[in-house]
Design a protein around this motif. Structure first.
Motif, PDB file in Angstrom:
ATOM      1  N   THR A 109       0.741  -1.161   0.052  1.00 52.21           N
ATOM      2  CA  THR A 109      -0.119   0.048  -0.033  1.00 52.21           C
ATOM      3  C   THR A 109       1.045   1.144   0.112  1.00 52.21           C
ATOM      4  N   GLU A 155      -2.720  -1.948  11.919  1.00 51.61           N
ATOM      5  CA  GLU A 155      -3.652  -0.836  11.946  1.00 51.61           C
ATOM      6  C   GLU A 155      -4.511  -0.791  10.733  1.00 51.61           C
ATOM      7  N   GLU A 156      -5.869  -0.136  11.383  1.00 49.82           N
ATOM      8  CA  GLU A 156      -6.645  -0.026  10.261  1.00 49.82           C
ATOM      9  C   GLU A 156      -6.627   1.172   9.601  1.00 49.82           C
ATOM     10  N   GLU A 157      -6.620   1.274   8.261  1.00 50.87           N
ATOM     11  CA  GLU A 157      -6.526   2.263   7.509  1.00 50.87           C
ATOM     12  C   GLU A 157      -7.239   2.397   6.269  1.00 50.87           C
ATOM     13  N   ASP A 158      -8.274   3.069   6.075  1.00 50.36           N
ATOM     14  CA  ASP A 158      -9.017   3.285   4.869  1.00 50.36           C
ATOM     15  C   ASP A 158      -9.906   2.204   4.928  1.00 50.36           C
ATOM     16  N   LYS A 160      -8.622  -0.961   5.545  1.00 48.44           N
ATOM     17  CA  LYS A 160      -7.852  -2.065   5.370  1.00 48.44           C
ATOM     18  C   LYS A 160      -7.014  -2.395   6.687  1.00 48.44           C
ATOM     19  N   LYS A 161      -6.695  -3.632   6.873  1.00 49.65           N
ATOM     20  CA  LYS A 161      -5.738  -3.880   7.805  1.00 49.65           C
ATOM     21  C   LYS A 161      -4.336  -3.742   7.296  1.00 49.65           C
ATOM     22  N   GLN A 164       2.821  -2.164   8.832  1.00 51.77           N
ATOM     23  CA  GLN A 164       4.228  -1.651   8.361  1.00 51.77           C
ATOM     24  C   GLN A 164       5.312  -2.620   8.536  1.00 51.77           C
ATOM     25  N   GLY A 182       4.040  -0.545   3.591  1.00 50.63           N
ATOM     26  CA  GLY A 182       2.701  -0.699   4.147  1.00 50.63           C
ATOM     27  C   GLY A 182       2.145  -1.992   3.402  1.00 50.63           C
ATOM     28  N   ASP A 184      -0.916  -4.866   3.005  1.00 51.92           N
ATOM     29  CA  ASP A 184      -2.398  -5.168   3.339  1.00 51.92           C
ATOM     30  C   ASP A 184      -2.398  -6.643   3.599  1.00 51.92           C
TER      31      ASP A 184
END
Length: 189
Positions: A109, A155-158, A160-161, A164, A182, A184
């Protein structure tokens, strides 16, 4: 401390220890799958001349910087100094990373490469700051040495799990920088 208090403390400790393996097991699948993905799909191209050359040049350029100068660069980045940002976001390494991200089928990502001072060298997407040496992604890879992979928590981003994953980049068995991806984790299944 009375026997009753000691037993209460021991019981509390036992209940915490009983929970700890479950937490570790919950985290283990993303760590194992992300590490395996990086080893198979990313590490082979980290020695590409585009990557190594960009880091070596950045290391030479930043070799004599004092901490105050690094801090000033970081502040300029945060203040959106467009010339500084473009110098990193529009270079050959960034173009290379963008192609690798696009070819990953959505697994990667983001990606950004750091030099031996923790300064960004190239990236696919913007970072909030230029200097990464004060963060675990650099400290647990470059500072540890060649062959190191650090997988951070999910971590949850937009929606997505994302985890890093950071890797030490080496040239001739010497650490020269690091890279953070990043990943996914749902795409690894």
């Amino acid at each position: 401390m009375t026997i009753r208090n000691r037993l209460a403390v021991l019981a509390a400790a036992a209940s915490i220890l009983a929970i700890a393996p479950a937490v570790a097991q919950d985290e283990a699948p993303h760590v194992k799958s992300a590490t395996a993905y990086v080893q198979k799909n990313i590490e082979p191209w980290l020695s590409d001349p585009v990557v190594v050359t960009a880091i070596v040049e950045s290391n030479k350029k930043h070799k004599k910087l004092m901490q105050e100068e690094i801090t000033a660069l970081d502040k300029a980045w945060v203040a959106k100094d467009q010339a500084l940002i473009d110098g990193i976001r529009k270079n050959k390494l960034s173009e290379f990373l963008i192609k690798k991200k696009e070819a990953s089928g959505g697994v990667i990502t983001e990606a950004f490469v750091m030099d031996n001072r923790g300064l960004n060298v190239g990236q696919t997407d913007g970072t909030s700051d230029l200097w990464q040496a004060d963060e675990a992604k650099w400290q647990k890879t470059y500072a540890v040495g060649p062959g190191t992979i650090f997988v951070d928590k999910v971590e949850e981003e937009d929606g997505k799990k994302i985890a890093q994953v950071s890797v030490t980049i080496s040239d001739k068995d010497t650490a020269i920088g690091a890279v953070t991806f990043g990943i996914d984790v749902d795409k690894l299944k």
